[in-house]
Design a protein around this motif. Structure first.
Motif, PDB file in Angstrom:
ATOM      1  N   GLY A 284       0.806  -1.206   0.000  1.00  0.00           N
ATOM      2  CA  GLY A 284       0.000   0.000   0.000  1.00  0.00           C
ATOM      3  C   GLY A 284       0.838   1.253   0.000  1.00  0.00           C
ATOM      4  N   PRO A 285       0.219   2.391   0.248  1.00  0.00           N
ATOM      5  CA  PRO A 285       0.927   3.672   0.182  1.00  0.00           C
ATOM      6  C   PRO A 285       2.009   3.823   1.243  1.00  0.00           C
ATOM      7  CG  PRO A 285      -1.286   3.927   1.100  1.00  0.00           C
ATOM      8  CD  PRO A 285      -1.207   2.544   0.552  1.00  0.00           C
ATOM      9  N   GLU A 286       1.941   2.997   2.297  1.00  0.00           N
ATOM     10  CA  GLU A 286       2.949   3.117   3.345  1.00  0.00           C
ATOM     11  C   GLU A 286       4.327   2.686   2.867  1.00  0.00           C
ATOM     12  OE1 GLU A 286       1.366  -0.965   3.260  1.00  0.00           O
ATOM     13  OE2 GLU A 286       0.435   1.022   3.339  1.00  0.00           O
ATOM     14  N   SER A 287       4.412   2.005   1.698  1.00  0.00           N
ATOM     15  CA  SER A 287       5.707   1.537   1.197  1.00  0.00           C
ATOM     16  C   SER A 287       6.668   2.701   0.980  1.00  0.00           C
ATOM     17  CB  SER A 287       5.522   0.758  -0.099  1.00  0.00           C
ATOM     18  OG  SER A 287       4.911   1.573  -1.089  1.00  0.00           O
ATOM     19  N   SER A 288       6.192   3.783   0.389  1.00  0.00           N
ATOM     20  CA  SER A 288       6.961   5.011   0.197  1.00  0.00           C
ATOM     21  C   SER A 288       6.069   6.002  -0.518  1.00  0.00           C
ATOM     22  CB  SER A 288       8.230   4.768  -0.623  1.00  0.00           C
ATOM     23  OG  SER A 288       8.833   6.015  -0.948  1.00  0.00           O
ATOM     24  N   PRO A 289       5.816   7.176   0.039  1.00  0.00           N
ATOM     25  CA  PRO A 289       4.918   8.116  -0.624  1.00  0.00           C
ATOM     26  C   PRO A 289       5.454   8.651  -1.938  1.00  0.00           C
ATOM     27  CG  PRO A 289       5.995   9.141   1.264  1.00  0.00           C
ATOM     28  CD  PRO A 289       6.334   7.693   1.319  1.00  0.00           C
ATOM     29  N   ASP A 290       6.764   8.686  -2.103  1.00  0.00           N
ATOM     30  CA  ASP A 290       7.348   9.282  -3.294  1.00  0.00           C
ATOM     31  C   ASP A 290       7.867   8.255  -4.296  1.00  0.00           C
ATOM     32  OD1 ASP A 290       6.953  11.941  -2.283  1.00  0.00           O
ATOM     33  OD2 ASP A 290       8.641  11.584  -0.936  1.00  0.00           O
ATOM     34  N   ALA A 291       8.015   7.007  -3.861  1.00  0.00           N
ATOM     35  CA  ALA A 291       8.396   5.924  -4.773  1.00  0.00           C
ATOM     36  C   ALA A 291       7.569   4.699  -4.427  1.00  0.00           C
ATOM     37  CB  ALA A 291       9.885   5.621  -4.648  1.00  0.00           C
ATOM     38  N   PRO A 292       6.244   4.780  -4.562  1.00  0.00           N
ATOM     39  CA  PRO A 292       5.353   3.699  -4.122  1.00  0.00           C
ATOM     40  C   PRO A 292       5.483   2.458  -4.982  1.00  0.00           C
ATOM     41  CG  PRO A 292       4.126   5.325  -5.367  1.00  0.00           C
ATOM     42  CD  PRO A 292       5.501   5.882  -5.189  1.00  0.00           C
ATOM     43  N   ALA A 293       5.086   1.341  -4.403  1.00  0.00           N
ATOM     44  CA  ALA A 293       5.178   0.068  -5.116  1.00  0.00           C
ATOM     45  C   ALA A 293       4.301   0.052  -6.362  1.00  0.00           C
ATOM     46  CB  ALA A 293       4.791  -1.072  -4.178  1.00  0.00           C
ATOM     47  N   TRP A 294       3.197   0.805  -6.345  1.00  0.00           N
ATOM     48  CA  TRP A 294       2.298   0.758  -7.502  1.00  0.00           C
ATOM     49  C   TRP A 294       2.910   1.401  -8.740  1.00  0.00           C
ATOM     50  CZ3 TRP A 294       1.153   5.554  -9.335  1.00  0.00           C
ATOM     51  CH2 TRP A 294       1.119   6.631  -8.448  1.00  0.00           C
TER      52      TRP A 294
END
Length: 389
Positions: A284-294
């Motif tokens: 989800g977005p907690e992975s990284s706000p500026d380099a997200p997994a999506w």
């Protein structure tokens, strides 16, 4: 050509445009390239993957609705439209149950399967097998006009969403850009903590692409705090409006995971809800706000965001629909199993536990039932408890 190459050529895309490309492009899109993505061999798990029991329970509710439409409004033959039908697995489970338990209902319905993926549509006849005698149409768009029941199970969460972020100087929209593109003076500027230059894609911020984004939040009375990110699903609102206009008389059932706006746009989800699924692993977005997994491997993984049921309901009601119920899937299904004998319950105990037990699918998934020209019928699926957690 890869999706990152297309973005390098076209320039920054809104997150909605990026999702549209990554999920639905006829050659590169995640959904467009295969007939089935869920289940043990897929990337995520749905209620349909639990087994035919989910379709059987839904069919019981549909049969009751059909009886109401026939007895009260003299609609003996009616349309059953499934939007986001995939390869037809849920429809097959519903039809098999109807043929076995409610043959009059089975003989009266005209099935319409709506699915964007050509690969999935091509697999529908094989999935339905000897049930194809009920199939009236299969296509990418809703029927122009229909009377009966529209069912959409986990459809709206897969619609492309815009992503916005609140800054001290006002609302900004998040864009997806090539990591190798230089910054422009007038275009969207880079966000703090850019992804490494070796990455294929990066996020940048710029002015909102449409005033509809701010208008959407204003209608809800939502105030985002500085630093909060949020997704706005304009397409879901447009879709329910269109569905309401095409439905002459009948009922719409939406089953999806999401929240009322007051919860979705709150500190609980201040990082947004855009999530990726691949090989049953979610990020989800907690992975990284500026380099997200999506942002990684576009076209190779599912992308989804929680549904704002407040806006969907408001749009439906503005088109003349009436909200008949809004409740957790847990309570909807418990209403449908009420009256089952102990032996039947025992036979399906494992599957029912997956579908119903709070904290799992039963709690995360909500059921929104809307009616048009049908009054306020008492429905079996709402007989246990109308509650949203």
């Amino acid at each position: 050509m890869e999706i990152a190459d297309l973005i390098r050529e076209r320039g920054p895309l809104t997150v909605a445009a990026f999702m549209d490309l990554a999920l639905y492009d006829s050659e590169l899109g995640y959904y467009a390239r295969t007939a089935r993505r869920s289940g043990r061999a897929g990337d995520f798990f749905t209620s349909v993957d639990v087994g035919p029991i989910f379709g059987e329970l839904v069919e019981a509710q549909l049969a009751e609705m059909a009886s109401i439409l026939d007895s009260t409004f003299q609609i003996p033959d009616f349309d059953l439209v499934e939007a986001g039908a995939g390869n037809g697995r849920l429809a097959a489970d519903i039809l098999a149950s109807a043929r076995r338990h409610h043959p009059t209902f089975y003989e009266s319905l005209r099935l319409h399967l709506v699915e964007a993926s050509g690969e999935a549509r091509a697999a529908q006849h094989a999935t339905l097998g000897d049930l194809t005698d009920r199939l009236a149409s299969s296509g990418a768009a809703l029927p122009a006009s229909f009377e009966g029941i529209l069912l959409a199970n986990e459809l709206l969460d897969a619609f492309p969403v815009h992503q916005v972020v609140m800054r001290a100087h006002g609302l900004r929209e998040v864009y997806v850009d090539s990591a190798t593109r230089g910054r422009t003076r007038d275009g969207p500027g880079s966000v703090p903590g850019l992804t490494p230059e070796s990455a294929a894609l990066r996020l940048v911020e710029g002015p909102p692409s449409t005033p509809a984004l701010a208008d959407y939040l204003d209608r809800l009375g939502v105030t985002l705090e500085p630093g909060w990110r949020a997704e706005i699903n304009l397409r879901a609102v447009d879709w329910i409006r269109e569905a309401a206009r095409r439905l002459r008389r009948g009922i719409i059932i939406l089953i999806d995971y999401g929240h009322e706006a007051r919860e979705l746009y709150s500190p609980t989800h201040a990082a947004g809800t855009l999530t990726t699924f691949a090989r049953h692993q979610s990020s989800g977005p907690e992975s990284s706000p500026d380099a997200p997994a999506w942002l990684r491997n576009p076209g190779e993984q599912d992308l989804t965001a929680h549904v704002d049921f407040t806006s969907v309901r408001a749009a439906a009601e503005a088109e003349g629909l009436t909200t008949l119920a809004f409740l957790d899937q847990t309570y909807f299904l418990m209403g449908l199993v009420s009256g089952w004998n102990p032996q039947t319950l025992a036979e399906h105990s494992a599957a029912l536990k997956t579908l119903i037990v709070p904290g799992g699918i039963g709690s995360t998934h909500k059921v929104l039932i809307l009616g048009k020209g049908v009054g306020a019928p008492a429905l079996r699926g709402c007989s246990f408890q109308v509650r949203v957690t």
